[in-house]
Design an enzyme around this catalytic site. Structure first.
Site, PDB file in Angstrom:
ATOM      1  N   ARG A 171       0.795  -1.283  -0.023  1.00  0.00           N
ATOM      2  CA  ARG A 171      -0.152   0.084   0.036  1.00  0.00           C
ATOM      3  C   ARG A 171       0.774   1.250  -0.116  1.00  0.00           C
ATOM      4  O   ARG A 171       1.972   1.180   0.327  1.00  0.00           O
ATOM      5  CB  ARG A 171      -0.985   0.010   1.258  1.00  0.00           C
ATOM      6  CG  ARG A 171      -0.205  -0.073   2.867  1.00  0.00           C
ATOM      7  CD  ARG A 171      -1.145  -0.077   3.668  1.00  0.00           C
ATOM      8  NE  ARG A 171      -2.117   1.268   3.713  1.00  0.00           N
ATOM      9  CZ  ARG A 171      -1.880   2.346   4.295  1.00  0.00           C
ATOM     10  NH1 ARG A 171      -0.602   2.555   4.735  1.00  0.00           N
ATOM     11  NH2 ARG A 171      -2.870   3.063   4.147  1.00  0.00           N
ATOM     12  N   LEU A 172       0.053   2.285  -0.678  1.00  0.00           N
ATOM     13  CA  LEU A 172       0.903   3.642  -0.234  1.00  0.00           C
ATOM     14  C   LEU A 172      -0.209   4.594   0.412  1.00  0.00           C
ATOM     15  O   LEU A 172      -1.468   4.444  -0.078  1.00  0.00           O
ATOM     16  CB  LEU A 172       1.298   4.256  -1.619  1.00  0.00           C
ATOM     17  CG  LEU A 172       2.313   3.724  -2.400  1.00  0.00           C
ATOM     18  CD1 LEU A 172       2.631   4.269  -3.729  1.00  0.00           C
ATOM     19  CD2 LEU A 172       3.870   3.735  -1.535  1.00  0.00           C
ATOM     20  N   ASP A 173      -0.128   5.352   1.186  1.00  0.00           N
ATOM     21  CA  ASP A 173      -1.093   6.277   1.829  1.00  0.00           C
ATOM     22  C   ASP A 173      -1.484   7.213   0.719  1.00  0.00           C
ATOM     23  O   ASP A 173      -0.850   7.386  -0.480  1.00  0.00           O
ATOM     24  CB  ASP A 173      -0.312   7.104   2.921  1.00  0.00           C
ATOM     25  CG  ASP A 173       0.198   6.594   3.941  1.00  0.00           C
ATOM     26  OD1 ASP A 173      -0.453   5.423   4.228  1.00  0.00           O
ATOM     27  OD2 ASP A 173       1.026   7.099   4.698  1.00  0.00           O
ATOM     28  N   HIS A 174      -2.739   7.702   0.868  1.00  0.00           N
ATOM     29  CA  HIS A 174      -3.426   8.455  -0.152  1.00  0.00           C
ATOM     30  C   HIS A 174      -2.604   9.926  -0.670  1.00  0.00           C
ATOM     31  O   HIS A 174      -2.472  10.130  -1.839  1.00  0.00           O
ATOM     32  CB  HIS A 174      -4.630   8.730   0.110  1.00  0.00           C
ATOM     33  CG  HIS A 174      -4.997  10.302   0.952  1.00  0.00           C
ATOM     34  ND1 HIS A 174      -4.606  10.279   2.238  1.00  0.00           N
ATOM     35  CD2 HIS A 174      -5.192  11.365   0.643  1.00  0.00           C
ATOM     36  CE1 HIS A 174      -4.803  11.419   2.792  1.00  0.00           C
ATOM     37  NE2 HIS A 174      -5.298  12.341   1.609  1.00  0.00           N
TER      38      HIS A 174
ATOM     39  N   ARG B 125       6.782   8.095   7.465  1.00  0.00           N
ATOM     40  CA  ARG B 125       6.270   9.229   7.870  1.00  0.00           C
ATOM     41  C   ARG B 125       6.368   9.394   9.395  1.00  0.00           C
ATOM     42  O   ARG B 125       6.954  10.447   9.794  1.00  0.00           O
ATOM     43  CB  ARG B 125       4.780   9.442   7.458  1.00  0.00           C
ATOM     44  CG  ARG B 125       4.611   9.412   6.177  1.00  0.00           C
ATOM     45  CD  ARG B 125       3.002   9.280   5.646  1.00  0.00           C
ATOM     46  NE  ARG B 125       2.382  10.447   6.118  1.00  0.00           N
ATOM     47  CZ  ARG B 125       1.049  10.750   6.189  1.00  0.00           C
ATOM     48  NH1 ARG B 125       0.108   9.489   5.666  1.00  0.00           N
ATOM     49  NH2 ARG B 125       0.235  11.724   6.510  1.00  0.00           N
TER      50      ARG B 125
END
Length: 255
Positions: free
Chosen positions: A71-74, A169
């Protein structure tokens, strides 16, 4: 279907096992919690990347079998791998869960621009491990690990060892005291307006795979809202390509 529509989620590479796509900002990679999404992301379409991909590339053979395996954050841009078969999906997922020689190897490297130079003395922080070729950020009793190498005081290349939610992050903000530019959730004080409202200076810039004896290295350009404002021309040219110094670090072997 027009190329204009396909540019919304451009394909960087394709073979029999997988695709690499360049994810734009503002698109979730997994279905979000619809109970909170509208409140926390007003006006932002919650349709996840894979559903959008299948709609755009509906003419692709067996596209309904395609699966994302990470996944990647939006608000993060860049390379995402989409497995084309059930077997490939299982084997990439197995490597991400168990590492070593399990499944199909999948390494992910990112480029981040941080808001300010670190004020943390790394020599006295037990969450920063210094090495000869790269350093590591470690948290949660070793359950979250991110390798990293400084390009300069504001540009960092990172490689995920584990892949917990928001790991990069959090590690940059909480361990190095260097929030990513425009990442207000994790301490950035910059407030770039539209079109940067749902984009931070973190890009999935390199994906490395190994299937059998064949290793593939994919560099993914940063082409989204590439005006020089969020991503300085010190690091990314007008075509979205990273400078040679960053590319060299991206393709280095950190195993």
């Amino acid at each position: 279907m027009s190329m204009c529509i396909k540019r919304q989620i451009p394909i960087i590479f394709e073979n029999a096992h997988y695709l690499i796509v360049n994810k734009p900002p503002g698109i979730p990679s997994q279905p979000p919690d619809t109970r909170t999404w509208g409140r926390t992301h007003p006006g932002l379409d919650p349709t996840p990347l894979l559903d959008r991909f299948k709609t755009i590339y509906c003419s692709y053979k067996q596209v309904e079998l395609y699966r994302t395996v990470h996944r990647l954050d939006h608000c993060v841009t860049g390379g995402m791998l989409i497995a084309k078969t059930k077997d490939a999906s299982i084997k990439f997922s197995r490597f991400l869960q168990k590492g070593g020689n399990k499944g199909y190897k999948l390494l992910r490297k990112y480029v981040a621009i941080v808001e300010r130079p670190s004020c943390l003395d790394k020599r006295f922080n037990d969450q920063v491990n210094n090495g000869s070729h790269y350093n590591s950020l470690v948290s949660h009793d070793g359950r979250q690990i991110t390798k990293f190498k400084l390009i300069d005081e504001q540009c960092i290349v990172l490689q995920l060892v584990t892949g917990k939610k928001h790991q990069i992050r959090q590690h940059l903000s909480q361990i190095l005291n260097q929030p990513i530019l425009n990442d207000q959730k994790y301490g950035s004080t910059s407030k770039l307006t539209t079109p940067f409202k749902d984009q931070i200076a973190l890009h999935s810039a390199c994906i490395i795979t190994k299937i059998g004896l064949q290793t593939q290295t994919h560099l993914i350009p940063m082409k989204f809202n590439n005006t020089g404002k969020l991503w300085s021309r010190r690091y990314v040219n007008e075509e979205g390509e990273f400078i040679s110094q960053i590319k060299d670090v991206l393709i280095e072997n950190w195993d």
